[in-house]
Design a protein around this motif. Structure first.
Motif, PDB file in Angstrom:
ATOM      1  N   PRO A 113       0.842  -1.207   0.000  1.00  0.00           N
ATOM      2  CA  PRO A 113       0.000   0.000   0.000  1.00  0.00           C
ATOM      3  C   PRO A 113       0.872   1.251   0.000  1.00  0.00           C
ATOM      4  CG  PRO A 113       0.097  -0.927   2.189  1.00  0.00           C
ATOM      5  CD  PRO A 113       0.872  -1.868   1.310  1.00  0.00           C
ATOM      6  N   ASP A 114       0.228   2.421  -0.114  1.00  0.00           N
ATOM      7  CA  ASP A 114       0.967   3.689  -0.189  1.00  0.00           C
ATOM      8  C   ASP A 114       1.337   4.250   1.172  1.00  0.00           C
ATOM      9  OD1 ASP A 114       0.797   3.575  -2.904  1.00  0.00           O
ATOM     10  OD2 ASP A 114      -0.924   4.916  -3.072  1.00  0.00           O
ATOM     11  N   SER A 115       0.815   3.680   2.247  1.00  0.00           N
ATOM     12  CA  SER A 115       1.135   4.201   3.577  1.00  0.00           C
ATOM     13  C   SER A 115       0.984   3.102   4.606  1.00  0.00           C
ATOM     14  CB  SER A 115       0.219   5.379   3.940  1.00  0.00           C
ATOM     15  OG  SER A 115      -1.096   4.917   4.206  1.00  0.00           O
ATOM     16  N   LEU A 116       1.731   3.234   5.715  1.00  0.00           N
ATOM     17  CA  LEU A 116       1.586   2.272   6.803  1.00  0.00           C
ATOM     18  C   LEU A 116       0.256   2.457   7.526  1.00  0.00           C
ATOM     19  CD1 LEU A 116       5.170   2.007   8.354  1.00  0.00           C
ATOM     20  CD2 LEU A 116       4.002   0.414   6.827  1.00  0.00           C
ATOM     21  N   GLU A 117      -0.326   3.674   7.465  1.00  0.00           N
ATOM     22  CA  GLU A 117      -1.662   3.878   8.028  1.00  0.00           C
ATOM     23  C   GLU A 117      -2.671   2.963   7.326  1.00  0.00           C
ATOM     24  OE1 GLU A 117       0.150   8.076   8.581  1.00  0.00           O
ATOM     25  OE2 GLU A 117       0.374   6.390   7.217  1.00  0.00           O
ATOM     26  N   ALA A 118      -2.637   2.985   5.989  1.00  0.00           N
ATOM     27  CA  ALA A 118      -3.562   2.153   5.213  1.00  0.00           C
ATOM     28  C   ALA A 118      -3.290   0.674   5.462  1.00  0.00           C
ATOM     29  CB  ALA A 118      -3.429   2.479   3.727  1.00  0.00           C
ATOM     30  N   TYR A 119      -2.009   0.309   5.503  1.00  0.00           N
ATOM     31  CA  TYR A 119      -1.670  -1.096   5.734  1.00  0.00           C
ATOM     32  C   TYR A 119      -2.164  -1.568   7.101  1.00  0.00           C
ATOM     33  CZ  TYR A 119       0.841  -5.424   6.375  1.00  0.00           C
ATOM     34  OH  TYR A 119       1.132  -6.747   6.619  1.00  0.00           O
ATOM     35  N   PHE A 120      -1.958  -0.739   8.117  1.00  0.00           N
ATOM     36  CA  PHE A 120      -2.354  -1.113   9.477  1.00  0.00           C
ATOM     37  C   PHE A 120      -3.865  -1.319   9.568  1.00  0.00           C
ATOM     38  CE2 PHE A 120      -3.420  -0.256  13.914  1.00  0.00           C
ATOM     39  CZ  PHE A 120      -2.517  -1.071  14.569  1.00  0.00           C
ATOM     40  N   GLN A 121      -4.623  -0.432   8.917  1.00  0.00           N
ATOM     41  CA  GLN A 121      -6.081  -0.561   8.951  1.00  0.00           C
ATOM     42  C   GLN A 121      -6.528  -1.839   8.253  1.00  0.00           C
ATOM     43  OE1 GLN A 121      -8.966   2.388   8.425  1.00  0.00           O
ATOM     44  NE2 GLN A 121      -7.656   4.109   8.912  1.00  0.00           N
ATOM     45  N   GLU A 122      -5.980  -2.085   7.058  1.00  0.00           N
ATOM     46  CA  GLU A 122      -6.409  -3.246   6.272  1.00  0.00           C
ATOM     47  C   GLU A 122      -5.942  -4.549   6.922  1.00  0.00           C
ATOM     48  OE1 GLU A 122      -4.837  -2.156   2.468  1.00  0.00           O
ATOM     49  OE2 GLU A 122      -6.240  -0.477   2.278  1.00  0.00           O
ATOM     50  N   ALA A 123      -4.698  -4.585   7.391  1.00  0.00           N
ATOM     51  CA  ALA A 123      -4.192  -5.780   8.080  1.00  0.00           C
ATOM     52  C   ALA A 123      -4.999  -6.049   9.347  1.00  0.00           C
ATOM     53  CB  ALA A 123      -2.713  -5.596   8.423  1.00  0.00           C
ATOM     54  N   GLY A 124      -5.456  -4.966   9.988  1.00  0.00           N
ATOM     55  CA  GLY A 124      -6.183  -5.077  11.251  1.00  0.00           C
ATOM     56  C   GLY A 124      -7.563  -5.685  11.125  1.00  0.00           C
ATOM     57  N   ARG A 125      -7.993  -5.993   9.921  1.00  0.00           N
ATOM     58  CA  ARG A 125      -9.288  -6.657   9.749  1.00  0.00           C
ATOM     59  C   ARG A 125      -9.196  -8.147  10.037  1.00  0.00           C
ATOM     60  NH1 ARG A 125      -9.729  -2.370   5.414  1.00  0.00           N
ATOM     61  NH2 ARG A 125     -10.885  -0.829   6.597  1.00  0.00           N
ATOM     62  N   ALA A 126      -7.987  -8.626  10.296  1.00  0.00           N
ATOM     63  CA  ALA A 126      -7.804 -10.026  10.690  1.00  0.00           C
ATOM     64  C   ALA A 126      -7.813 -10.141  12.211  1.00  0.00           C
ATOM     65  CB  ALA A 126      -6.473 -10.551  10.147  1.00  0.00           C
ATOM     66  N   GLY A 127      -8.377 -11.228  12.700  1.00  0.00           N
ATOM     67  CA  GLY A 127      -8.276 -11.574  14.117  1.00  0.00           C
ATOM     68  C   GLY A 127      -9.013 -10.688  15.078  1.00  0.00           C
ATOM     69  N   ARG A 128     -10.159 -10.153  14.672  1.00  0.00           N
ATOM     70  CA  ARG A 128     -10.901  -9.296  15.594  1.00  0.00           C
ATOM     71  C   ARG A 128     -11.521 -10.097  16.742  1.00  0.00           C
ATOM     72  NH1 ARG A 128     -14.328  -5.229  11.657  1.00  0.00           N
ATOM     73  NH2 ARG A 128     -12.560  -4.324  10.546  1.00  0.00           N
ATOM     74  N   ASP A 129     -11.571 -11.417  16.599  1.00  0.00           N
ATOM     75  CA  ASP A 129     -12.110 -12.238  17.685  1.00  0.00           C
ATOM     76  C   ASP A 129     -11.073 -12.512  18.765  1.00  0.00           C
ATOM     77  OD1 ASP A 129     -10.445 -13.910  16.259  1.00  0.00           O
ATOM     78  OD2 ASP A 129     -11.987 -15.387  15.750  1.00  0.00           O
ATOM     79  N   GLY A 130      -9.865 -11.959  18.607  1.00  0.00           N
ATOM     80  CA  GLY A 130      -8.826 -12.131  19.609  1.00  0.00           C
ATOM     81  C   GLY A 130      -8.002 -13.395  19.437  1.00  0.00           C
ATOM     82  N   LYS A 131      -8.377 -14.235  18.460  1.00  0.00           N
ATOM     83  CA  LYS A 131      -7.618 -15.464  18.218  1.00  0.00           C
ATOM     84  C   LYS A 131      -6.499 -15.189  17.205  1.00  0.00           C
ATOM     85  CE  LYS A 131     -11.719 -18.303  19.118  1.00  0.00           C
ATOM     86  NZ  LYS A 131     -12.701 -19.238  18.533  1.00  0.00           N
ATOM     87  N   LYS A 132      -5.542 -16.096  17.151  1.00  0.00           N
ATOM     88  CA  LYS A 132      -4.365 -15.903  16.302  1.00  0.00           C
ATOM     89  C   LYS A 132      -4.753 -15.730  14.837  1.00  0.00           C
ATOM     90  CE  LYS A 132       0.287 -17.812  15.664  1.00  0.00           C
ATOM     91  NZ  LYS A 132       1.171 -18.957  15.987  1.00  0.00           N
ATOM     92  N   ALA A 133      -4.162 -14.728  14.215  1.00  0.00           N
ATOM     93  CA  ALA A 133      -4.428 -14.449  12.806  1.00  0.00           C
ATOM     94  C   ALA A 133      -3.146 -13.893  12.186  1.00  0.00           C
ATOM     95  CB  ALA A 133      -5.578 -13.453  12.661  1.00  0.00           C
ATOM     96  N   TYR A 134      -3.122 -13.851  10.849  1.00  0.00           N
ATOM     97  CA  TYR A 134      -1.907 -13.479  10.135  1.00  0.00           C
ATOM     98  C   TYR A 134      -2.160 -12.317   9.177  1.00  0.00           C
ATOM     99  CZ  TYR A 134      -0.065 -17.926  11.814  1.00  0.00           C
ATOM    100  OH  TYR A 134       0.345 -18.961  12.617  1.00  0.00           O
ATOM    101  N   ALA A 135      -1.199 -11.387   9.140  1.00  0.00           N
ATOM    102  CA  ALA A 135      -1.209 -10.290   8.163  1.00  0.00           C
ATOM    103  C   ALA A 135       0.079 -10.402   7.364  1.00  0.00           C
ATOM    104  CB  ALA A 135      -1.280  -8.939   8.872  1.00  0.00           C
ATOM    105  N   VAL A 136      -0.049 -10.757   6.085  1.00  0.00           N
ATOM    106  CA  VAL A 136       1.120 -11.067   5.258  1.00  0.00           C
ATOM    107  C   VAL A 136       1.243 -10.056   4.127  1.00  0.00           C
ATOM    108  CG1 VAL A 136       2.270 -12.804   3.849  1.00  0.00           C
ATOM    109  CG2 VAL A 136       0.826 -13.516   5.772  1.00  0.00           C
TER     110      VAL A 136
END
Length: 635
Positions: free
Chosen positions: A304-327
């Motif tokens: 992505p063009d910014s770490l802000e955008a990456y952090f938001q999009e990657a953060g859609r994984a694991g909202r249930d608190g269980k282990k998840a991966y952002a690759v």
């Protein structure tokens, strides 16, 4: 049970709030201006919906995301909460009716696009409304230090004197320390008041994987990580290509992007949310307002063009608190594309002025006219007529928007709407006298409520199915009823919009100030470099890299990311490795020295020292100079 928990239970069925939600709600309810920083999936909307429902009056919610605005209005209506939305895609008549209903009709939530706040009509009407809270979503848009500044957000501060006793709640998922301060200053906070959840996600494993063959890497990753996933790509074409690749290998997947018909997007989102589809391959259009807790994997095929955008999009994984991966799959092409994107995102000033000049000619606007006008905008036709590159035009429009000359709303899709203007007694006489329209009129009134008080979105295909006829026949009925003065009908449309926030200028007087152009270009280059650093750095814990970017220093290595896993291969624990690494780097920062002297100076066991040094040399943090001494490599 206090009133906030009672409302939470009554409308949403939850027993308890998520972390930080209740703190923000109580701060707002006490009348304090409040800034809430809540990572994606933290439940931002409840922080203004709950306190607003607890008090008399309505809450005004400012958001630039029209699709999200429409979703939240529908969600509230399904909970029997009156809500409405005002944005550039509505007619003046529709807007007038909504504002009147806010004054007299008991509407509880009024969603506004920021450009509508500055209109004389709104400023006049808002003073007649009983406003209990002003909520600003995507609040980073008000800061010129942020990655998504929008001049229209500056009008928020202009309406505060009209609502002197109304507290403000600003919300954003990501903000650096500079942006946090800037938001509060620009929104005229009476005193600083920030509630911030740590950006650290203990259950989310960040991975950067160097990959020249990204297709094969994607297949490998998906085969190893079971469960629901989102795959982000940069182009609409790629959404289809990667979805087809996955389907070919027996993986249930579908594509998603902003250009699809709304019913197609809704259907695919529903199938994915309910687990019928395992993978959604999407542009960054997918994710806003999506609340699926069990996403196990988010893959970025392109940086992505910014770490802000990456952090938001990657953060859609694991909202249930269980282990998840952002690759993040990284290649040298990502670096080249990111570096080239600076010139693409910031065209030469003269080219931007040329686009503005052509835009006025396209709409046949005379210099000095056009203020407040809204136009449907066919980007492809415009580029064809004036022989301009589409990305040049797109980015020029974004810069002209930041400079305050226009508002550019991308691909707005609006449902057909109907409002009955004939009074009920007149309508009855009309139905008796016009038998051909009687059945269709009754169907409309049975299918939708509120038709006499406001414009109501209708589904023409559903009406056609109920009438066992075609959509075109329904359309003809609506057009004829409109001509006969029974209804006002706004057909469905899907188009980008251009609205002029100032009268058309002579293009030679278009001013692209430093804060609009050069300063932003400089900051964009820094953000690009931060993404490149994230993709190419292999000696710093990924979680730590992201936390440092958002101003959160300290903390231990996560022990899970690809960097921490490579450390574990040295047979040292992550804390042990980190302690030795810091000692070595601190010692070598003072002077270069040979291995034996380093061994004596640090007093680290030779086996451990050797393992850490090999790792540092492998990732080019330390090298042996011409004198045979170990030295830190300055990047």
């Amino acid at each position: 049970m206090d009133i906030f928990h009672h409302i939470l239970k009554q409308y949403w069925g939850y027993e308890a709030f998520r972390p930080l939600q209740e703190d923000i709600i109580r701060s707002v309810a006490a009348g304090n201006d409040t800034l809430g920083l809540m990572p994606t999936g933290g439940g931002k909307s409840l922080t203004f919906q709950v306190p607003a429902l607890a008090k008399e009056g309505l809450c005004i919610v400012v958001t630039p995301l029209i699709a999200l605005m429409k979703d939240q209005v529908e969600n509230l209506k399904q909970r029997d909460v009156k809500a409405a939305a005002v944005h550039s895609g509505l007619s003046r008549d529709e807007i007038n009716i909504i504002f009147d209903n806010c004054v007299y009709g008991g509407i509880k939530f009024l969603y506004m696009s920021p450009e509508r706040l500055g209109t004389d009509l709104f400023k006049e009407k808002v003073q007649q409304m009983n406003v209990n809270l002003l909520a600003i979503d995507e609040a980073h848009c008000i800061s010129q230090w942020g990655y998504d500044f929008r001049p229209s957000y500056l009008t928020v501060a202009d309406i505060r004197p009209l609502l002197p006793d109304t507290p403000i709640l600003a919300l954003t998922a990501t903000a650096t320390a500079d942006v946090v301060d800037d938001i509060q200053e620009r929104l005229l906070f009476k005193k600083k008041n920030v509630f911030q959840k740590s950006f650290k996600r203990d259950n989310l494993v960040y991975v950067v994987r160097p990959a020249e063959d990204k297709e094969q890497q994607l297949l490998n990753i998906i085969s190893k990580v079971p469960g629901s996933a989102v795959v982000y790509v940069r182009s609409r074409k790629k959404t289809k290509e990667y979805a087809e690749l996955l389907i070919k290998h027996g993986i249930s997947a579908s594509s998603y992007h902003a250009g699809m018909p709304q019913e197609v997007k809704d259907q695919r989102q529903k199938r994915w949310s309910e687990g019928e589809l395992r993978i959604i391959v999407s542009t960054n259009a997918f994710g806003m307002g999506i609340d699926k807790a069990d996403v196990r994997l988010v893959v970025h095929m392109d940086a992505p063009d910014s770490l802000e955008a990456y952090f938001q999009e990657a953060g859609r994984a694991g909202r249930d608190g269980k282990k998840a991966y952002a690759v993040l799959l990284w290649s040298d092409n990502d670096r080249v594309r990111l570096q080239r994107s600076v010139a693409v995102s910031f065209p030469e000033k003269e080219k931007i002025r040329n686009v503005y000049e052509a835009l006025g000619n396209f709409f046949q606007l005379a210099v000095g006219s056009g203020f407040g006008m809204v136009y449907d905008f066919n980007l492809q036709l415009f580029c064809k007529n004036y022989r301009m590159n589409m990305m040049l035009v797109y980015n020029s429009l974004k810069i002209l928007q930041r400079a305050g000359y226009i508002e550019f709303t991308e691909e707005l899709q609006l449902a057909a709407k109907v409002h009955f203007i004939m009074r009920r007694e007149e309508l009855y006489k009309f139905q008796v006298a016009n038998e051909d329209f009687d059945h269709f009129t009754k169907l409309l009134l049975r299918s939708y409520t509120g038709l006499f008080t406001e414009y109501v979105a209708i589904n023409e295909e559903l009406l056609a199915k109920r009438l066992t006829t075609t959509r075109d026949t329904v359309y003809q009925y609506l057009v004829k009823l409109s001509r006969l003065g029974v209804i006002k009908y706004i057909p469905q449309k899907k188009t980008p919009l251009i609205s002029y926030t100032t009268a058309r200028e002579d293009s030679k007087y278009i001013e692209l100030r430093n804060e609009v152009y050069q300063d932003r270009k400089d900051r964009y280059e820094k953000r690009i470099q931060s993404v490149i650093d994230y993709g190419t750095t292999h000696h710093l814990c990924r979680s730590k890299q992201l936390l440092r970017y958002f101003g959160q220093q300290g903390g231990e290595n996560c022990g899970l990311c690809d960097v921490c896993q490579s450390i574990k291969k040295t047979d040292l624990t992550v804390p042990d490795f980190e302690k030795i690494e810091q000692t070595l780097l601190k010692t070598l920062s003072k002077e270069a020295m040979d291995f034996d002297r380093l061994l004596m100076t640090t007093n680290i066991p030779q086996a451990k020292l050797t393992k850490v040094l090999r790792w540092l040399e492998e990732y080019e943090r330390v090298f042996e100079n011409e004198e045979g001494r170990l030295q830190i490599r300055n990047n």
